[in-house]
Structure formats: structure tokens, C-alpha cells
Design a protein around this motif. Structure first.
Motif, PDB file in Angstrom:
ATOM      1  N   GLY A 294       0.789  -1.229   0.000  1.00 11.12           N
ATOM      2  CA  GLY A 294       0.000   0.000   0.000  1.00 11.12           C
ATOM      3  C   GLY A 294       0.814   1.269   0.000  1.00 11.12           C
ATOM      4  N   GLY A 295       2.129   1.158  -0.173  1.00  6.85           N
ATOM      5  CA  GLY A 295       2.973   2.349  -0.225  1.00  6.85           C
ATOM      6  C   GLY A 295       3.271   2.757  -1.655  1.00  6.85           C
ATOM      7  N   ASP A 296       4.204   3.680  -1.807  1.00  7.83           N
ATOM      8  CA  ASP A 296       4.610   4.118  -3.143  1.00  7.83           C
ATOM      9  C   ASP A 296       5.467   3.038  -3.807  1.00  7.83           C
ATOM     10  OD1 ASP A 296       3.322   6.557  -2.767  1.00  7.83           O
ATOM     11  OD2 ASP A 296       5.110   7.489  -1.879  1.00  7.83           O
ATOM     12  N   ASP A 297       5.667   3.193  -5.107  1.00 10.56           N
ATOM     13  CA  ASP A 297       6.509   2.262  -5.853  1.00 10.56           C
ATOM     14  C   ASP A 297       7.968   2.618  -5.590  1.00 10.56           C
ATOM     15  OD1 ASP A 297       7.673   0.526  -7.567  1.00 10.56           O
ATOM     16  OD2 ASP A 297       6.964   1.459  -9.413  1.00 10.56           O
ATOM     17  N   LEU A 298       8.539   2.001  -4.536  1.00 10.48           N
ATOM     18  CA  LEU A 298       9.903   2.313  -4.125  1.00 10.48           C
ATOM     19  C   LEU A 298      10.803   1.089  -4.242  1.00 10.48           C
ATOM     20  CD1 LEU A 298       9.189   4.348  -0.850  1.00 10.48           C
ATOM     21  CD2 LEU A 298       9.837   5.271  -3.078  1.00 10.48           C
ATOM     22  N   SER A 299      11.986   1.308  -4.779  1.00 10.97           N
ATOM     23  CA  SER A 299      12.976   0.239  -4.853  1.00 10.97           C
ATOM     24  C   SER A 299      13.787   0.208  -3.561  1.00 10.97           C
ATOM     25  CB  SER A 299      13.896   0.476  -6.047  1.00 10.97           C
ATOM     26  OG  SER A 299      14.859  -0.543  -6.146  1.00 10.97           O
ATOM     27  N   SER A 300      14.306  -0.969  -3.216  1.00 10.08           N
ATOM     28  CA  SER A 300      15.063  -1.127  -1.967  1.00 10.08           C
ATOM     29  C   SER A 300      16.154  -2.166  -2.169  1.00 10.08           C
ATOM     30  CB  SER A 300      14.130  -1.569  -0.829  1.00 10.08           C
ATOM     31  OG  SER A 300      13.009  -0.714  -0.718  1.00 10.08           O
ATOM     32  N   VAL A 301      17.071  -2.218  -1.216  1.00 12.61           N
ATOM     33  CA  VAL A 301      18.114  -3.241  -1.243  1.00 12.61           C
ATOM     34  C   VAL A 301      18.302  -3.749   0.178  1.00 12.61           C
ATOM     35  CG1 VAL A 301      19.971  -1.529  -1.013  1.00 12.61           C
ATOM     36  CG2 VAL A 301      20.480  -3.785  -1.949  1.00 12.61           C
ATOM     37  N   GLY A 302      18.554  -5.060   0.311  1.00 11.63           N
ATOM     38  CA  GLY A 302      18.665  -5.624   1.647  1.00 11.63           C
ATOM     39  C   GLY A 302      19.637  -6.781   1.728  1.00 11.63           C
ATOM     40  N   LEU A 303      19.889  -7.199   2.947  1.00  9.49           N
ATOM     41  CA  LEU A 303      20.833  -8.272   3.247  1.00  9.49           C
ATOM     42  C   LEU A 303      20.312  -9.047   4.453  1.00  9.49           C
ATOM     43  CD1 LEU A 303      23.792  -9.601   3.481  1.00  9.49           C
ATOM     44  CD2 LEU A 303      24.266  -7.675   5.022  1.00  9.49           C
ATOM     45  N   ALA A 304      20.462 -10.370   4.440  1.00 12.07           N
ATOM     46  CA  ALA A 304      20.080 -11.189   5.594  1.00 12.07           C
ATOM     47  C   ALA A 304      21.154 -12.231   5.859  1.00 12.07           C
ATOM     48  CB  ALA A 304      18.728 -11.867   5.354  1.00 12.07           C
ATOM     49  N   PHE A 305      21.365 -12.544   7.148  1.00 13.57           N
ATOM     50  CA  PHE A 305      22.285 -13.623   7.504  1.00 13.57           C
ATOM     51  C   PHE A 305      21.870 -14.211   8.835  1.00 13.57           C
ATOM     52  CE2 PHE A 305      24.174  -9.602   8.875  1.00 13.57           C
ATOM     53  CZ  PHE A 305      24.468  -9.842  10.206  1.00 13.57           C
ATOM     54  N   SER A 306      22.320 -15.438   9.083  1.00 11.62           N
ATOM     55  CA  SER A 306      21.919 -16.184  10.271  1.00 11.62           C
ATOM     56  C   SER A 306      23.121 -16.427  11.183  1.00 11.62           C
ATOM     57  CB  SER A 306      21.310 -17.532   9.867  1.00 11.62           C
ATOM     58  OG  SER A 306      21.282 -18.425  10.958  1.00 11.62           O
ATOM     59  N   PRO A 307      23.034 -16.055  12.462  1.00 11.46           N
ATOM     60  CA  PRO A 307      24.154 -16.329  13.378  1.00 11.46           C
ATOM     61  C   PRO A 307      24.417 -17.816  13.554  1.00 11.46           C
ATOM     62  CG  PRO A 307      22.249 -15.429  14.558  1.00 11.46           C
ATOM     63  CD  PRO A 307      21.977 -15.281  13.101  1.00 11.46           C
ATOM     64  N   GLU A 308      23.356 -18.655  13.497  1.00 11.55           N
ATOM     65  CA  GLU A 308      23.581 -20.099  13.608  1.00 11.55           C
ATOM     66  C   GLU A 308      24.535 -20.586  12.525  1.00 11.55           C
ATOM     67  OE1 GLU A 308      19.325 -19.814  15.319  1.00 11.55           O
ATOM     68  OE2 GLU A 308      20.543 -18.731  13.878  1.00 11.55           O
ATOM     69  N   ARG A 309      24.276 -20.163  11.287  1.00 13.01           N
ATOM     70  CA  ARG A 309      25.112 -20.575  10.165  1.00 13.01           C
ATOM     71  C   ARG A 309      26.533 -20.020  10.330  1.00 13.01           C
ATOM     72  NH1 ARG A 309      23.538 -21.459   4.916  1.00 13.01           N
ATOM     73  NH2 ARG A 309      21.764 -22.506   5.860  1.00 13.01           N
ATOM     74  N   ILE A 310      26.633 -18.757  10.701  1.00 13.56           N
ATOM     75  CA  ILE A 310      27.941 -18.120  10.847  1.00 13.56           C
ATOM     76  C   ILE A 310      28.757 -18.788  11.941  1.00 13.56           C
ATOM     77  CG2 ILE A 310      29.052 -16.001  11.689  1.00 13.56           C
ATOM     78  CD1 ILE A 310      26.995 -14.448  10.040  1.00 13.56           C
ATOM     79  N   LEU A 311      28.146 -19.047  13.093  1.00 12.83           N
ATOM     80  CA  LEU A 311      28.872 -19.661  14.204  1.00 12.83           C
ATOM     81  C   LEU A 311      29.276 -21.092  13.877  1.00 12.83           C
ATOM     82  CD1 LEU A 311      26.828 -18.254  17.218  1.00 12.83           C
ATOM     83  CD2 LEU A 311      29.163 -17.640  16.562  1.00 12.83           C
ATOM     84  N   THR A 312      28.446 -21.798  13.118  1.00 14.80           N
ATOM     85  CA  THR A 312      28.790 -23.153  12.695  1.00 14.80           C
ATOM     86  C   THR A 312      30.019 -23.136  11.787  1.00 14.80           C
ATOM     87  OG1 THR A 312      26.508 -23.945  12.862  1.00 14.80           O
ATOM     88  CG2 THR A 312      27.980 -25.201  11.449  1.00 14.80           C
ATOM     89  N   VAL A 313      30.024 -22.227  10.811  1.00 21.79           N
ATOM     90  CA  VAL A 313      31.152 -22.141   9.877  1.00 21.79           C
ATOM     91  C   VAL A 313      32.428 -21.707  10.608  1.00 21.79           C
ATOM     92  CG1 VAL A 313      32.057 -20.982   7.822  1.00 21.79           C
ATOM     93  CG2 VAL A 313      29.667 -21.719   7.880  1.00 21.79           C
ATOM     94  N   LEU A 314      32.310 -20.720  11.505  1.00 25.44           N
ATOM     95  CA  LEU A 314      33.475 -20.280  12.275  1.00 25.44           C
ATOM     96  C   LEU A 314      34.065 -21.445  13.074  1.00 25.44           C
ATOM     97  CD1 LEU A 314      32.313 -16.805  13.631  1.00 25.44           C
ATOM     98  CD2 LEU A 314      34.152 -17.204  12.006  1.00 25.44           C
TER      99      LEU A 314
END
Length: 424
Positions: A294-314
Motif C-alpha cells: 500500500g505504499g509508493d513504488d519504491l525500490s530497496s536493497v537488503g541483506l540477511a544472515f543467520s548467526p547459527e550458520r555463521i557460528l557453525t562455519v566459524l
């Protein structure tokens, strides 16, 4: 005997040293986002299912991973499977998208839920950090989103051990044209695809490209590339993106088959990876979502990450995130040799805490003094403070340095000064 009640499959209890790692990660991420001037928004864990259905009806996250149910009011409710849609719903509903304040720089973090087969690094409840720059159609914000992620990954210990895969999808019209061409190409190979890819072929064929199994098939690898369908303007932006990443020394690779899991992405998409391990974060530019709420036609950019995944890889890379904590809080246990002197424990606990010195009481309860030492050892205490009849009469305190196996007696009024400059 009462029936043993256990946690649900696909969820975790986090405690002990693991929670310490979580807290270090959280502190590091929040500090970096504060430096980058992102503002936090907390959104509900439950939403109306329409928040996630909308035009993304064919997205995998809706088709196979939705955790939804009818509530007592017969409303169709969903546990949030991601944070982008709730954030957009929140900023539109609360009228935060004021033109003079755009772009809006926000983030949120907390548990998300996906009903999929639990496995290593993939849980039914996990945590997600979500960073959004809303109301921008500027390639520089795409770059800043990537750089913000790089700052976070560097600070939590990955340093030069990760790279970012990038692709450029073009605008909505380009994607529609490419989708038709890709579908036409794949139809003759339909019977060689998995069942889920056959469904995607009709509804969302781009997802076949980065499927973990079908994406490795030779004929899928040889499919038309979206870069060949980009406009000249798109190609210039993609070229500029690469130039900037080189300028900042960001290790990147172009992956022409990366399309990302949700079908609202346009233009820049990216995914952070560590060689030999799974993704540690991903994002990209998206359009139309603000308008859908219901807002204006606006473009956006985003990023998501999971600490579970990061801590597992570390952990698997033997990178100790605990080493990022420059100073460790003192762990002080306060006890007494005699039960009747417990009031002195409470008095000293309050004195130390008033000076921001961490401590905890342990009441003797008439047990042998060895029990106190065993308790302190199991709780990895740095110091043990003991009261006895003689100490109280002399207004002294016995302090035992458990790490260095030393002990000393000091006056009560010297206790704050004693611990104030202690470092572990």
C-alpha cells in the motif's frame, strides 16, 4: 513416573559457552550497524499469512517452508519465515516512508521459522539479521549494503576467508523476457528435472538455476544467461558494481546462475560464501514490495544472515570468536565458611554490583568448604571471596585468585579498588 517432555525437533537450546559466542556476535553486529547509521525496528513473530503470500505465491519459501495455521479467531496466521516482508509491512503501516527522509535505513533481528526437514545448519527455528535500505534506486546503496556485510564478516573473524558471488538480473521487464526464454529452453528437458523443479518450471523457472541438485545438471548449466538479456544501462551498472568492489578490495565472483530464493529480486543480487562451506549471508535489490503493502513504488536493497550458520562455519574453520572479546567480565563467587554469616555475602554482593563488578553469591548451607571450591571451579570463577568469623571481626576479606592459585587478605573498604582494574 512423569512423561519426559523434550524440545521439538528442529529447534535448539542455547546455553553455556555457546550463548557467550552468540552475545559476542550480537554485540559486534549491532555496533557495526550503529556505526553505519541503521536504525532498529522490532516486528512481530506472528503475522497474517497474507504478509508472505501476496505476489510471492510461487516462491519456494511459501510453497514448501511455510509454518502457518488458523488461530482461534479463524484467521490465517503465519510464523514469520523471513524479516523483509514484515519490515516493509511495518514501515508502510506506520507511515515511516516520508519522502524527505528516504532512503530509510533499518534493521531487525530475531527468530524466524521454516517448516523443512531439520539438518545441520538448517533448523525449523533459527535467527536472522535483516538489513534494509528502503526507497533507493542507487547502485551505490547496493555497494554499501555489500560493504556493510564485509565489515561485519571482517569484525567477527572471517577476514579474507570469504568471497561474494554477484549477479545482475535487470529490471522487471528484463526478468520476464528472460524467464520466458529460460522456460522455452528447459521444457524439452522437463522429464530430467526433479519434481520440485518441474513445479518451478511452470511457476518460477529461475529457481531451477541455483537449485543444489538440478543446478548442477549440464543442460541447466548451459541454459541461456540473464546477462545476455540485460539492457545497456543494466550492463553499465553491473560493470560499475564490479569496478567498485575491486576498488574496495572485495573478493568477488560472477555467478550467472544465481537468482536468489525469493522472486521479488531485481538488478543486483549477491551471496557471501566461504570456500568449502555453505552461504553465510545473501541479499539484493528488490522492487514492488512497498507498493504491494500500500505504499509508493519504491525500490530497496537488503541483506540477511543467520548467526547459527555463521557460528557453525566459524567453528568448523577453527576460528575462535571468543578471542574478539577484548576484556572478559570477572567471574567472582562470594561465600562463607559459616552459615550464620550469609548476610555478609549479600552486603558485599550489593557493594560490588553497585560498582559494576560482576559477582554471584554461593551459600554454604552448612556444607564442607570443599563444596564451595568445587562450585567455583565448575562455574569457571576467577576469584573466590570467603568470609569467616575472624575476617568479620577484623573487617577483612579473604580473596582467592583461583587462576593463579594465590590468596590474600584485604580490608573491606579496599575491595572496590582491588577489583576495579583487574583484567582477565
Amino acid at each position: 513416573m512423569n512423561k519426559k517432555i523434550q524440545k521439538l525437533r528442529g529447534v535448539d537450546d542455547i546455553f553455556g559457552k555457546e550463548i557467550l559466542k552468540w552475545n559476542i556476535l550480537e554485540k559486534t553486529v549491532l555496533n557495526e550497524l550503529n556505526l553505519a547509521n541503521f536504525n532498529e525496528i522490532k516486528v512481530p513473530i506472528i503475522e497474517l499469512a497474507d504478509v508472505f503470500h501476496r505476489s510471492n505465491e510461487n516462491a519456494d519459501i511459501v510453497m514448501k517452508e511455510f509454518y502457518d495455521f488458523k488461530d482461534k479467531g479463524d484467521r490465517h496466521i503465519a510464523l514469520r519465515p523471513e524479516l523483509t516482508a514484515p519490515l516493509i509491512r511495518a514501515v508502510v503501516e506506520n507511515k515511516l516512508l516520508i519522502s524527505e527522509n528516504l532512503p530509510l535505513r533499518i534493521f531487525s533481528y530475531g527468530p524466524v521459522f521454516r517448516y523443512e526437514n531439520p539438518q545441520s545448519g538448517r533448523k525449523r527455528q533459527f535467527t536472522q539479521y535483516d538489513i534494509e535500505i528502503i526507497g533507493t534506486n542507487n547502485i551505490f546503496d547496493d555497494i554499501e549494503c555489500i560493504l556493510t556485510a564485509c565489515k561485519i564478516y571482517d569484525k567477527i573473524g572471517f577476514l579474507n576467508k570469504y568471497y561474494v558471488e554477484i549477479n545482475f538480473l535487470g529490471n522487471s521487464e528484463t526478468i520476464l523476457t528472460y524467464t520466458k526464454a529460460l522456460k522455452d529452453y528447459l521444457i524439452p528437458f522437463k522429464e530430467k528435472l526433479s519434481e520440485i523443479s518441474k513445479t518451478r518450471l511452470e511457476k518460477n523457472p529461475l529457481r531451477i538455476l541455483d537449485d543444489k541438485i538440478d543446478g548442477e545438471l549440464e543442460f541447466v548449466k548451459n541454459a541461456p544467461k540473464i546477462i545476455d538479456f540485460l539492457t545497456e544501462k543494466d550492463k553499465q551498472e553491473f560493470s560499475f558494481l564490479q569496478k567498485c568492489l575491486n576498488e574496495f578490495g572485495i573478493n568477488f565472483k560472477i555467478n550467472p546462475n544465481m537468482v536468489r530464493g525469493l522472486d521479488y529480486y531485481t538488478n543486483t543480487v549477491f551471496e557471501f560464501k566461504v570456500e568449502g562451506f555453505s552461504s553465510i549471508g545473501a541479499g539484493g535489490r528488490y522492487a514492488k514490495m512497498v507498493e504491494e503493502f500500500g505504499g509508493d513504488d519504491l525500490s530497496s536493497v537488503g541483506l540477511a544472515f543467520s548467526p547459527e550458520r555463521i557460528l557453525t562455519v566459524l567453528s568448523e574453520m577453527n576460528i575462535d570468536i571468543e578471542s574478539l572479546q577484548k576484556e572478559k567480565n570477572l567471574n567472582i563467587i562470594i561465600s562463607s565458611r559459616m552459615e550464620e554469616y550469609d548476610i555478609n555475602i549479600l552486603k558485599l554482593v550489593n557493594v560490588l554490583r553497585d560498582s559494576n563488578i560482576n559477582c554471584a553469591p554461593k551459600y554454604n548451607e552448612g556444607r564442607k568448604i570443599n563444596n564451595i571450591f568445587n562450585y567455583a571451579e565448575k562455574n569457571e570463577a576467577d576469584f573466590l571471596i570467603l568470609f569467616g568469623k575472624k575476617e568479620i571481626e577484623k573487617k577483612q576479606i579473604q580473596i582467592i585468585d583461583l587462576k593463579n592459585k594465590k590468596e590474600e587478605f584485604i580490608k573491606e573498604e579496599e575491595i572496590i579498588e582491588f577489583f576495579k582494574n583487574k583484567k582477565i
